[in-house]
Design an enzyme around this catalytic site. Structure first.
Site, PDB file in Angstrom:
ATOM      1  N   GLU A 171      -6.259   3.860  -6.169  1.00 17.86           N
ATOM      2  CA  GLU A 171      -7.551   4.138  -5.559  1.00 17.86           C
ATOM      3  C   GLU A 171      -7.952   5.543  -6.007  1.00 17.86           C
ATOM      4  OE1 GLU A 171      -9.694   4.239  -1.170  1.00 17.86           O
ATOM      5  OE2 GLU A 171      -7.676   5.049  -1.415  1.00 17.86           O
ATOM      6  N   ASP A 199       0.860  -1.183   0.000  1.00 19.91           N
ATOM      7  CA  ASP A 199       0.000   0.000   0.000  1.00 19.91           C
ATOM      8  C   ASP A 199       0.896   1.234   0.000  1.00 19.91           C
ATOM      9  OD1 ASP A 199      -2.474   1.450   0.234  1.00 19.91           O
ATOM     10  OD2 ASP A 199      -3.257  -0.238   1.377  1.00 19.91           O
ATOM     11  N   HIS A 256     -11.064  -2.882   2.870  1.00 21.95           N
ATOM     12  CA  HIS A 256     -10.990  -2.461   4.271  1.00 21.95           C
ATOM     13  C   HIS A 256     -11.857  -1.241   4.561  1.00 21.95           C
ATOM     14  CE1 HIS A 256      -8.206   0.020   2.061  1.00 21.95           C
ATOM     15  NE2 HIS A 256      -8.170   0.876   3.060  1.00 21.95           N
ATOM     16  N   ASP A 257     -12.359  -0.574   3.533  1.00 20.99           N
ATOM     17  CA  ASP A 257     -13.193   0.624   3.701  1.00 20.99           C
ATOM     18  C   ASP A 257     -14.675   0.366   3.449  1.00 20.99           C
ATOM     19  OD1 ASP A 257     -11.144   2.386   4.383  1.00 20.99           O
ATOM     20  OD2 ASP A 257     -10.718   2.911   2.301  1.00 20.99           O
ATOM     21  N   ASP A 275      -2.997   4.594  -2.499  1.00 23.37           N
ATOM     22  CA  ASP A 275      -4.095   5.139  -1.715  1.00 23.37           C
ATOM     23  C   ASP A 275      -4.471   6.536  -2.218  1.00 23.37           C
ATOM     24  OD1 ASP A 275      -5.711   4.853   0.848  1.00 23.37           O
ATOM     25  OD2 ASP A 275      -4.628   6.709   1.290  1.00 23.37           O
TER      26      ASP A 275
END
Length: 560
Positions: free
Chosen positions: A254, A98, A328-329, A199
């Site tokens: 993302e 990440d 995870h979100d 991210d």
């Protein structure tokens, strides 16, 4: 279409804090991950995406980084990381890290220096602005509630934080910042990692005028308002030249607020920027008309199909898709789009897997999704750990917008913590995740839903995912075929066709708990197709397909 390994791969996301705890402190760690690699090899995945394990004060669960080249002590040591990476590669899998470079922690040495004063050489590493009319420089809202600007009393200036107040945004206009980021990325690639999930990468370029957003701008609208800034593609092309060219990596951005038009630039098959992006249009369908995600709405299937189909068609032979329901979100998809009752949980989890994995793009599996893990029965705000959830509860109840019970209901449905409860390995204490007290509650349904019960059981959700993953390696049509939506207006059936040369796939998914009939188009009648995969053991082909509750079935034939 050029064939590449990352188009043919299946990626598995690990949220390390909740995956497996090796030392009994209640927090998952790198040794715990290493000990479970054979499980992932059994599933058949090709790539592991690891959520952040860098040094961090942990204000936003590791997405606030204070040292990009050190491991958070909760997770272990760099030696633990190197051993894990070696073991991943020994099993023929790859590791994607990440990359969180829109912002750092306010405890990062750069920001510690930056806030010392206007003359400090690190001041321009972040975005500092003078007050306007005695207040914040503009009306942008933080994604986690409140203003996106924090006043520094010492200097009188404000710094920008699109997320937590402890996550100041980096100033990508500063070439020195970009050089530091590229140097760090090259360090990790030289260590042997195989790529990056980037991210909120669509946010790194801000409008230099810093204009107010639309009147009444809420935090999520502000988040999107800042996306796809004027230099974002320039920066990513520079990153490609300085870091990624000449390296065989997987890169996925993302990209909140991304449009199809912008995605064609980010993920173009010309290879100038990224391999693929995550878009979130389909994840925002259950927001309310004001862009508020805290609801218990269900999305309309026709809208879901329109969005996914538009992206399938729009990127075909031009750019590459990523396929996901969970991360995870996001809350657990079987609780969001399927049916998490004991009767229908497994069959609906399998249906959702078919629906996504049979499209064109690289599929992403989030830990526990392959078991059909569900949302958790959080009873009180004290059960939550997610900063976004806690801030929203406080802000929206204090303003009287929702009652406490209403807000708890919305959190149980939509909170990110639903994805962050510990991985359910077995039916022993704490689901086999830890011998100590877990950092967040374990979903009590681990007695019924766990990996030990499912691995080896032929009709389990795990075995079904394993079969889906294997199919991609056997049938190029799943990876490279075109896509055509059928029955676009139906609010109950999601049916589409894939085609590659003379091969055809029919994918039919029933999103309801009742039996439905679907009459085949004339050109499909009278054929003798092969059954590829189904979530019921006795799927039947007929001119009128009868699809049982949450049934999913895939048929293949060859044109004459």
């Amino acid at each position: 279409m050029d064939k590449t390994w990352w188009k043919e791969s299946v990626v598995y996301q690990i949220y390390p804090r909740s995956f497996c705890d090796s030392n009994g402190d209640g927090i998952g760690d790198l040794k715990g991950i290493t000990g479970k690699l054979d499980y992932l090899k059994e599933l058949g995945v090709d790539v592991i995406w690891l959520s952040p394990v860098y040094e961090s004060p942990n204000d936003d669960n590791g997405y606030d980084i204070s040292d990009y080249q050190a491991i958070m002590k909760d997770f272990g040591t760099m030696e633990d990381f190197d051993r894990m990476l070696s073991q991943i590669h020994e099993r023929g899998m790859k590791l994607v890290m990440d990359l969180v470079v829109n912002h750092t922690s306010d405890e990062h040495p750069w920001f510690v220096e930056s806030r010392k004063g206007k003359e400090n050489p690190y001041r321009d590493y972040y975005i500092w602005k003078d007050p306007v009319k005695g207040g914040a420089p503009n009306n942008w809202g933080s994604c986690f509630g409140g203003s996106a600007w924090e006043k520094d009393e010492k200097s009188g200036e404000y710094y920008l934080h699109l997320f937590s107040v402890k996550q100041p945004d980096l100033n990508w206009e500063n070439e020195a910042v970009r050089r530091e980021v590229y140097r760090m990325m090259n360090w990790w690639l030289d260590k042997g990692v195989d790529g990056f999930r980037m991210d909120v990468i669509s946010l790194i370029s801000k409008d230099p005028a810093y204009p107010d957003g639309p009147a009444g701008l809420n935090s999520y609208a502000a988040f999107n308002f800042c996306a796809n800034g004027p230099r974002v593609h320039e920066f990513l092309q520079e990153m490609r030249r300085e870091v990624l060219d000449g390296r065989d990596t997987l890169t996925v951005g993302e990209c909140s607020g991304v449009t199809l038009e912008e995605a064609l630039k980010y993920a173009s098959l010309d290879g100038k920027e990224l391999n693929m992006v995550f878009q979130f249009e389909h994840m925002d369908l259950d927001f309310d008309e004001n862009g508020n995600k805290w609801t218990d709405r269900k999305c309309k299937l026709s809208q879901l199909k329109e969005i996914l189909s538009r992206w399938q068609a729009g990127l075909y032979k031009k750019a590459w898709n990523s396929l996901f329901w969970c991360n995870h979100d996001q809350p657990r998809v079987v609780s969001r789009l399927g049916n998490d009752s004991a009767q229908y949980r497994e069959v609906s989890a399998k249906m959702l897997a078919v629906c996504s994995h049979m499209m064109q793009g690289t599929p992403y599996i989030y830990q526990g999704e392959e078991l059909g893990m569900t949302n958790a029965p959080f009873a009180d705000i004290s059960d939550f750990r997610d900063l976004d959830s806690i801030n929203a509860y406080r802000e929206l109840t204090e303003k009287g917008i929702f009652s406490r019970e209403e807000m708890l209901g919305y959190l149980r449905y939509k909170s990110r913590d639903n994805a962050r409860t510990p991985m359910q390995w077995e039916d022993s204490e704490n689901a086999g995740f830890s011998t100590g007290k877990p950092w967040i509650m374990v979903n009590p349904n681990y007695h019924e839903i766990n990996a030990k019960e499912q691995v080896g059981r032929e009709d389990s959700v795990f075995s079904f995912y394993k079969e889906l993953v294997a199919l991609r390696k056997e049938r190029p049509i799943i990876v490279y075929g075109d896509y055509r939506l059928l029955e676009p207006e139906s609010e109950e059936l999601f049916i589409y066709e894939r085609g590659l040369e003379k091969e055809r796939l029919l994918v039919a998914c029933n999103f309801t708990g009742k039996e439905l009939a679907w009459e085949l188009p004339e050109e499909m009648k009278g054929r003798r197709p092969e059954l590829v995969i189904a979530n019921y053991p006795d799927a039947q082909w007929a001119d009128t397909l009868m699809l049982r509750a949450y049934e999913a079935v895939v048929w293949e034939w060859t044109l004459d």
